[in-house]
Enzyme design. Structure first.
Site, PDB file in Angstrom:
ATOM      1  N   ILE A 102       0.783  -0.964  -0.221  1.00 26.84           N
ATOM      2  CA  ILE A 102      -0.040   0.054  -0.223  1.00 26.84           C
ATOM      3  C   ILE A 102       0.868   1.240   0.164  1.00 26.84           C
ATOM      4  O   ILE A 102       1.912   1.382   0.809  1.00 26.84           O
ATOM      5  CB  ILE A 102      -0.983   0.031   1.191  1.00 26.84           C
ATOM      6  CG1 ILE A 102      -1.888   1.280   1.187  1.00 26.84           C
ATOM      7  CG2 ILE A 102      -0.343  -0.121   2.674  1.00 26.84           C
ATOM      8  CD1 ILE A 102      -2.816   1.332   2.421  1.00 26.84           C
ATOM      9  N   SER A 103       0.655   2.166  -0.970  1.00 25.54           N
ATOM     10  CA  SER A 103       1.571   3.289  -0.890  1.00 25.54           C
ATOM     11  C   SER A 103       1.300   4.238   0.445  1.00 25.54           C
ATOM     12  O   SER A 103       0.385   4.108   0.993  1.00 25.54           O
ATOM     13  CB  SER A 103       1.041   4.336  -2.228  1.00 25.54           C
ATOM     14  OG  SER A 103       1.072   3.594  -3.404  1.00 25.54           O
TER      15      SER A 103
END
Length: 422
Positions: A102-103
């Site tokens: 997940i960024s």
């Protein structure tokens, strides 16, 4: 899915804060009912969320009020495993399985702001991942069409977004390289994984005058671009160096330049190249409180990277990643020319200038961290050299340089690594 630095993990917070937090959590676990414990945990996460918005999003330079509000309304901890929720509101990427991440929240906010989402927009997202980027876009546009090539991630994101009642997000399992032609043209396209070149089907599916935000380049040396389609062609504007996981499927099958994990090398280690006249150094990403500076006494070339900070604990850094095969590489020799002025470590002793290496396995899980330094005080140019161990399971590494929470000035130049076989 972006690979972001671990800029402020829990262990780097001031000791007194950590002690109070841990003691409070222990009390909760021992004395509260399950319902009360969950409520206390939510209060704790809400406090971290608010701190993240103020420090990392607004403090990082995001100005679009609609984007800031969406970041406030989107609960990032809902998109990660329970084991990682304690880190959900730090500016860092987190593993979500299947070799993906997940960024980090700042990168999500930055890409969203650069996309300039409008209420009537129909947006295509390539790389659903956890669903977090789509959730941030949801209240800002009319519809989000998101494609994920990995089935297990698609199913998990579908469950999460349904549970949280996002109604204008449409998900599909498929190769993002091909886009979603049935719903084209799209007003905007956002790509959260990196191909070597922009896929032509995405160009074809972007409406005339529309924008595409996409990281393009080699596996560990990418540039985030904003493309605008004019007369059927893309006009490109470089935004900043970045690091995302590769676009798999057709894009990866056609990749011409592959990383060399047996001979890892840094790019632009002497900081002679930069983006524009005032920009970040080429190939170094997520830079904070730094300047590529021309100096007469540069140890190599005529430029150095200068970090400055006057607020204890504030992150001043630059990063670069590279592939490495820990089964064959036992050590790396790290060297750099460094100079310091009035350097004082941050709220804890770990927040001090250093050259650190964080090693990851194939799933982007951290399996080791080592460093040179830390450095303090005032000192003239000197050569820092040290051999650092490489975990056997390492497949990737991210180098961090900078003040890293300390105050003062720290200059660095001629950064190199030399792989030493086992």
């Amino acid at each position: 899915m972006n690979i972001e630095a671990h800029s402020a993990p829990f262990r780097q917070l001031p000791f007194a804060y950590r002690a109070r937090t841990i003691f409070g959590l222990l009390l909760s676990a021992c004395s509260l009912s399950p319902v009360a414990a969950r409520a206390q945990s939510k209060l704790y996460l809400d406090a971290l969320h608010k701190r993240m918005i103020e420090k990392e999003i607004i403090g990082g330079g995001i100005k679009n009020e609609r984007v800031i509000q969406s970041m406030r309304a989107t609960q990032r901890h809902e998109f990660v495993d329970a084991a990682h929720r304690k880190n959900a509101y730090y500016d860092m990427s987190l593993p979500i399985g299947a070799h993906q991440t997940i960024s980090g929240p700042f990168v999500v906010a930055y890409m969203t702001e650069q996309l300039d989402p409008q209420p009537t927009d129909k947006v295509l997202e390539i790389g659903t991942g956890s669903g977090y980027q789509a959730a941030v876009l949801s209240p800002l546009v009319q519809d989000v069409y998101s494609i994920e090539i990995i089935e297990q991630l698609n199913k998990r994101a579908t469950r999460t977004l349904d549970r949280l009642k996002y109604r204008n997000i449409h998900l599909k399992i498929g190769d993002g390289f091909q886009g979603w032609p049935e719903h084209a043209p799209f007003d905007k396209i956002i790509v959260t994984c990196s191909p070597e070149k922009v896929p032509q089907p995405l160009v074809d599916q972007l409406r005339e005058g529309g924008n595409m935000i996409i990281p393009v380049g080699e596996r560990f040396n990418q540039m985030l671009y904003r493309f605008t389609k004019r007369s059927g062609k893309l006009e490109k504007e470089p935004l900043r160096p970045t690091l995302f996981v590769p676009m798999t499927g057709t894009a990866e099958d056609g990749r011409e330049v592959q990383p060399d994990p047996i001979h890892p090398q840094l790019v632009n280690g002497s900081f002679e190249e930069k983006i524009g006249t005032e920009g970040e150094p080429t190939a170094w990403y997520y830079c904070r409180l730094q300047e590529v500076k021309d100096v007469l006494d540069a140890p190599d070339g005529h430029r150095v990277l200068l970090f400055t900070n006057d607020v204890p604990g504030r992150m001043s850094r630059a990063l670069q990643g590279f592939a490495i095969d820990g089964k064959q590489i036992g050590e790396v020799e790290v060297s750099a020319s460094i100079r310091g002025k009035n350097i004082v470590h941050g709220p804890n002793a770990e927040q001090a200038p250093q050259i650190s290496l964080t090693f990851y396995d194939a799933n982007w899980a951290i399996i080791g961290r080592t460093w040179t330094g830390p450095y303090q005080g005032t000192f003239a140019w000197q050569l820092a050299t040290e051999k650092l161990k490489v975990p056997r399971g390492a497949t990737k590494c991210i180098m961090h340089v900078g003040l890293l929470g300390a105050t003062g000035e720290f200059a660095i130049d001629n950064v190199k690594i030399l792989a030493i076989p086992r």
